[in-house]
Motif scaffolding. Structure first.
Motif, PDB file in Angstrom:
ATOM      1  N   LEU A   1      -1.946   5.020   2.741  1.00 27.53           N
ATOM      2  CA  LEU A   1      -2.008   4.639   4.145  1.00 27.53           C
ATOM      3  C   LEU A   1      -2.330   5.851   5.018  1.00 27.53           C
ATOM      4  CD1 LEU A   1      -1.596   2.329   6.128  1.00 27.53           C
ATOM      5  CD2 LEU A   1       0.855   2.784   6.080  1.00 27.53           C
ATOM      6  N   ALA A   2      -1.846   7.008   4.597  1.00 30.35           N
ATOM      7  CA  ALA A   2      -2.066   8.214   5.391  1.00 30.35           C
ATOM      8  C   ALA A   2      -3.528   8.666   5.363  1.00 30.35           C
ATOM      9  CB  ALA A   2      -1.157   9.337   4.897  1.00 30.35           C
TER      10      ALA A   2
ATOM     11  N   ILE B   1       0.873  -1.168   0.000  1.00 35.12           N
ATOM     12  CA  ILE B   1       0.000   0.000   0.000  1.00 35.12           C
ATOM     13  C   ILE B   1       0.912   1.219   0.000  1.00 35.12           C
ATOM     14  CG2 ILE B   1      -0.259  -0.147   2.545  1.00 35.12           C
ATOM     15  CD1 ILE B   1      -3.128   1.040   2.066  1.00 35.12           C
ATOM     16  N   ARG B   2       0.530   2.230  -0.782  1.00 31.19           N
ATOM     17  CA  ARG B   2       1.387   3.428  -0.871  1.00 31.19           C
ATOM     18  C   ARG B   2       1.308   4.211   0.428  1.00 31.19           C
ATOM     19  NH1 ARG B   2       4.234   2.877  -5.819  1.00 31.19           N
ATOM     20  NH2 ARG B   2       2.842   1.643  -7.121  1.00 31.19           N
ATOM     21  N   LEU B   3       2.406   4.844   0.762  1.00 24.86           N
ATOM     22  CA  LEU B   3       2.429   5.623   1.999  1.00 24.86           C
ATOM     23  C   LEU B   3       1.315   6.675   1.996  1.00 24.86           C
ATOM     24  CD1 LEU B   3       4.242   5.559   4.511  1.00 24.86           C
ATOM     25  CD2 LEU B   3       5.521   7.463   3.533  1.00 24.86           C
ATOM     26  N   GLY B   4       1.093   7.292   0.823  1.00 27.13           N
ATOM     27  CA  GLY B   4       0.044   8.298   0.726  1.00 27.13           C
ATOM     28  C   GLY B   4      -1.354   7.715   0.928  1.00 27.13           C
TER      29      GLY B   4
END
Lengths: 397, 132, 556
Positions: free
Chosen positions: C481-482, C476-479
């Protein structure tokens, strides 16, 4: 004392460092672990060797001692076993970043205190930040460079230390769980284990977050508790982050324990190209359940520092348990209630870095030699350790 | 011989091909609608498009999203599994490498080959840039 | 009135059957798959955009599958979430609270702006399938070496042929459909190599012939493939293996050798074949990260191979976790018919159906026959213990990180008594992007051999060291996840008349294969209600698709 038999209980990095130091001092050492070596907290952390996150005081002194010792310890291990590369030592330096005016003021005060304690700190102007960390947010208010922060691969580092201890004659017993103490004349003279009785003159409790449980089994309970932390790992990226980079909140999080879960950003790359993004601090006992909301908080804080990492792919998360004492200071020394029992633990998230200094202090105390730093603050017979400290926050850090 | 697409004229499933155009490292490549990026690249005769940690070429291995050998950068989005991503007309695909850029030891900002935006990306977040 | 909500992860044979049975039991169903179309690996369909007129030409049992998927996807109580990854399962604080909260990301595969949402169903059915296990050998990382599943996926799913001079090698009945697909697409298959010796295979297959008779469908299918090989004069050799692939930047030569029953090479029997592709499979690895994340207990399942792990289920397909069910290859690699039977049982019970329904008896019988079949399969095509003899010190074990055989052995034998996790950090084997999906079982096996001990004792507070432990089940991309996830009420209102099992409700979604209801016009599947966010581009009306064949299914 030379020739005395020491049983180090716990084969994580603290136990490994102690075993190395004690066997070098001529003691007969056996290391005991219920699992394998370096398999628990030691292999679930980031490998921090930091001076930047500690304000003036005994823990900073221990950190500075450890930081001085690390290069020599590794050089000696390399000479002895030729395997110190496994520690992946990188004195890469850290950068503490504030992103608000209030954060900048707090960081300035914090750094001023550290400077008086001898910590090297360089203020970075905008150009210096851009060249040191090109991908760091330009919207920061202060960035301070701590050249003495370093990093190791923690399980590798522990194995280097243990490897040297074994090469010098220490013995290792894995898969051996300690069940209780055997006392004679008020002293501990042996431990009962799943692998039979192990006798020694000195027993060192180096069981990390399980030190509380182990001490209860031995009949001399200490207040060491688990505090969960989670780290995100990205897929390998081209080099993007060059130092250990923290938001200035990190300073606050270490000492405080008011809320159940806190997060602050710690961003750094590894040799393999992955980026480690920490970290959270949760008091949830030994609960291992994944909490995506905590991961989201960690991600949000990291993106505040490195907005360009939004597209980085997170492929793994790992969590571990830090051993903490309510007053947030390590415990190093003899247990006054049970002669023969010593403790080395309670390092919270700093045990990897502090391991070699802790081992040095413990060894000096054990051999009745002068210690290189004041060891009294780490003594076992303080209220936070023996119980009676109502709450961590009341004790301050 | 290279991988190829079964010829439409003789294909027993009697399919209808609608062409799409993508670029791979800037080079135009034609595929057909519905193919995965791995399908487009294979059908164009490419067997490998990524370099592993030892610098050796890699392409499709498992074909179903398990091995992560076929990773590509698509429109600036890194680490896309080519076997899982449907190709779309206009995709700008770049190949990736994990070859070390230098020997052991830390890379410094000066010798970093990457260009990752240092400013917050436009919303919705765009991924960072890929590598050489 | 609210119907019981059953979430099914994986739309292969097991998951699709589970969805159908849960619907028959009166439940609301959400069916999730990361692919754009149902079918999994076994019933992999051509892309809609191909508009193929004859999908049945490359698919066994097309009509039955097509009827079932239409019945499920058009059902008013079913929500179909295609292109949806389950990236994490969040267990409840108290297990009695029921199944975990399911965290999903909707959108293009490995996209960076997918929508996150969460669902907490009343019951969860995991039917996520398996993928090829491939043992390492020198040169297996060369382009042109593929898993058998890759060959199958590309030919049947996209009509891409991976090579013209192909060797198909490994072990198990999956070799046959793969060779058949390659032949159908016009490749020249040089030979098919089954590493099991003729004796071992015969002992496995003929020991209890009545069990095989019960799997007549599967047996018949395999006979057809065998006939295709004969027609194309492709030799099928027992007791022979590809032990090395060579080439300059790609597969150019396959080294084959005769192997004994333990898969040790008979010296002097090596032959070098010019090839442009090698397709390999040595069995299947179940995808266990979601069951582990849900807290499900694992056990040997129907396998007798040391180290093999599957989800432990009871007669109702219930796992050790309350209201979490498992079906298909994750409970034991037993093929599509068994997966369908397990799925039907799991879906019916998970959906609130009567556990005493008489039709369950027949389904359980089918499932048990499937398991007996699985045991024979494991016996006839067991991986020989001497395969590491094929390796050289520098042979790559971990494809992602390049960890060599020598480094993995050194770490396993390490005098420092390193725990498996510590060893992993040292070699990096299993720490790369695939997260040990490919090398994990191999590294675990090499470690077991080096140390000769059982699994490490569990440490309270730490998850068991398992090659399947992946709390982030898909990247999952950090963005992403945020972002905070949306709650995803799975359905709009359902008319009361649609709730509860109707008269004659039946757990077996497929008591008799249905004739294709509309063979020429093509089905026009209406859209199921979608989650409250636009997860993916709208589907075109589904034309019929050819799925593929094989012996496995998988969610992806």
């Amino acid at each position: 004392m030379s020739g005395s038999r020491v049983a180090v209980l716990g084969a994580g990095i603290i136990g490994s460092a102690c075993a190395r130091e004690l066997v070098r001092a001529g003691l007969d050492v056996v290391v005991v672990d219920r699992g394998g070596a370096a398999g628990a907290t030691t292999s679930h952390g980031e490998g921090n060797v930091l001076v930047s996150d500690k304000g003036p005081g005994p823990e900073l002194e221990l950190a500075q001692l450890s930081r001085r010792l690390w290069p020599g310890v590794l050089a000696e291990a390399e000479e002895r076993t030729g395997s110190a590369r496994a520690a992946e030592w990188e004195p890469k330096g850290g950068i503490m970043v504030a992103t608000t005016e209030a954060g900048a003021r707090g960081l300035a005060d914090f750094a001023a205190g550290q400077r008086t304690a001898g910590v090297r700190i360089e203020e970075l102007d905008a150009d210096a930040v851009r060249s040191a960390e090109p991908h760091l947010t330009p919207h920061h208010t202060t960035a301070l460079h701590y050249p003495d922060d370093g990093q190791v691969q923690p399980a590798g580092a522990a194995q280097v230390l243990l490897g040297e201890a074994l090469a010098r004659g220490a013995r290792l017993r894995t898969g051996t769980e300690v069940l209780g103490a055997v006392r004679r004349g008020g002293r501990i003279e042996a431990v009962q284990t799943t692998g039979g009785r192990i006798e020694a003159d000195i027993f060192v409790n180096a069981a990390g977050p399980w030190a509380g449980e182990l001490s209860r089994r031995l009949g001399a309970p200490v207040e060491v508790h688990p505090r969960r932390g989670e780290v995100l790992v990205t897929a390998p990226l081209p080099p993007t982050v060059f130092h250990k980079v923290y938001d200035a909140d990190y300073v606050g999080a270490v000492g405080s324990s008011a809320e159940e879960t806190q997060t602050s950003a710690v961003v750094e790359s590894t040799r393999a190209g992955t980026i480690l993004i920490g970290s959270s601090r949760s008091r949830v006992g030994f609960d291992v359940r994944l909490r995506p909301e905590v991961l989201s908080q960690v991600a949000r804080k990291a993106l505040t520092l490195f907005p360009g990492l939004a597209g980085a792919s997170v492929m793994r998360t790992y969590g571990g348990f830090r051993p903490y004492v309510p007053d947030h200071l390590p415990v190093i020394g003899a247990d006054p209630r049970l002669p023969g029992l010593w403790h080395a633990g309670g390092h919270e998230g700093a045990g990897i870095g502090l391991s070699v200094g802790t081992a040095r202090v413990l060894c000096d105390l054990l051999l009745d030699r002068p210690t290189e730093i004041g060891a009294a603050p780490f003594r076992v017979d303080r209220p936070a350790v023996l119980g009676g400290a109502a709450d961590a926050s009341a004790q301050g850090a | 011989m290279s991988p190829r697409l079964v010829r439409r004229e003789t294909d027993a499933v009697r399919r209808t091909d609608r062409p799409i155009d993508i670029t791979v490292d800037g080079e135009p490549v034609r595929g057909i609608e519905g193919q995965s990026l791995a399908g487009v690249l294979l059908a164009s005769g490419r067997l490998a498009w990524r370099h592993g940690p030892d610098g050796a070429p890699r392409g499709v291995f498992c074909g179903i999203g398990v091995c992560f050998d076929c990773l590509l950068t698509v429109d600036g989005e890194r680490d896309v599994r080519a076997c899982r991503r449907r190709a779309r007309d206009g995709d700008e695909v770049r190949t990736q490498t994990r070859s070390p850029h230098e020997g052991e030891g830390p890379t410094t900002p000066e010798n970093s080959p990457v260009d990752i935006p240092a400013t917050p990306p436009a919303q919705p977040s765009r991924p960072q840039d890929g590598t050489s | 009135m609210t119907a019981r909500h059953t979430l099914v992860v994986g739309a292969g044979p097991g998951g699709l059957s589970a969805a159908a049975a849960a619907l028959a039991a009166g439940a609301r169903v959400t069916l999730i798959d990361s692919a754009e179309q149902p079918g999994g690996q076994y019933n992999r369909a051509l892309p809609d955009a191909y508009a193929a007129a004859r999908p049945d030409r490359v698919q066994h049992d097309w009509d039955r599958f097509d009827a079932l998927r239409r019945r499920v996807l058009t059902h008013p109580r079913c929500t179909w979430w295609s292109g949806t990854e389950v990236w994490a399962l969040e267990r409840q604080a108290h297990e009695a609270a029921g199944p975990p909260t399911v965290h999903v990301a909707h959108g293009p595969a490995d996209g960076s702006a997918r929508r996150r949402s969460t669902v907490t169903p009343d019951a969860l059915v995991l039917a996520v399938g398996a993928h090829d296990r491939v043992l390492p050998f020198p040169g297996w990382q060369l382009p042109g070496v593929f898993t058998a599943g890759a060959a199958q996926a590309m030919v049947k799913g996209e009509r891409v042929v991976l090579g013209n001079q192909v060797v198909v090698a490994g072990t198990g009945p999956f070799l046959l459909p793969v060779a058949d697909s390659l032949l159908e697409a016009g490749s020249s298959v040089i030979e098919v190599l089954e590493a099991s010796t003729r004796g071992a295979a015969a002992r496995g297959w003929l020991r209890r012939p009545w069990e095989l008779a019960a799997q007549a469908g599967k047996g018949g299918e395999l006979l057809e493939y065998g006939a295709a090989l004969a027609r194309h004069r492709v030799p099928y050799r027992f007791g022979r293996a590809v032990t090395e692939v060579r080439g300059d930047g790609r597969a150019e030569e396959a080294v084959t050798a005769r192997v004994r029953q333990d898969w040790s090479v008979v010296p002097g029997t090596e032959r070098v074949l010019p090839v442009d592709a090698v397709c390999v499979t040595h069995g299947f690895s179940p995808l266990l990260e979601l069951p582990l994340a849900a807290g499900c207990a694992l056990g040997p399942g129907p396998s007798t191979v040391p180290g093999d792990e599957f989800v432990t289920v009871d007669g109702d397909q219930h796992t050790s976790v309350r209201q979490v069910y498992a079906a298909g290859e994750i409970t034991g690699v037993a093929g599509a018919p068994a997966a369908r039977a397990e799925g039907a049982v799991a879906g019916w019970i998970a959906g609130g159906g009567d556990p005493g329904h008489p039709a369950l008896r027949a389904l359980r019988r089918k499932r048990d026959q499937g398991r007996a079949f699985a045991r024979r399969l494991a016996l006839a095509h067991a991986v020989g213990g001497a395969w590491p003899g094929w390796l050289r010190p520098e042979t790559v074990i971990c494809r992602c990180e390049g960890a060599s055989y020598a480094s993995v052995c050194r770490a396993a034998e390490g005098a420092e008594g390193a725990d498996a996790r510590a060893a992993k950090l040292g070699t990096r084997a299993g720490l790369g992007p695939c997260q040990a999906r490919v090398c994990g079982p191999t590294v675990a096996e090499l470690r077991r051999r080096a140390q000769g001990d059982g699994p490490a004792p569990p440490v309270p507070g730490l998850p068991a060291a398992s090659p399947h432990h992946r709390p982030i089940a898909q990247p999952i991309r950090l963005g992403e996840l945020a972002q905070a996830p949306l709650d995803a009420p799975p359905h709009g209102p359902v008319p009361d008349s649609d709730l509860g099992p109707g008269p004659g409700a039946h757990p077996d979604p497929d008591p008799h294969p249905d004739p294709d209801p509309a063979p020429d016009s093509g089905p026009h599947l209406p859209h199921s209600p979608q989650p409250p966010h636009p997860p993916h581009p709208p589907h075109p009306p589904h034309p019929p698709h050819p799925p593929h064949d094989g012996t496995k299914e998988k969610r992806q």
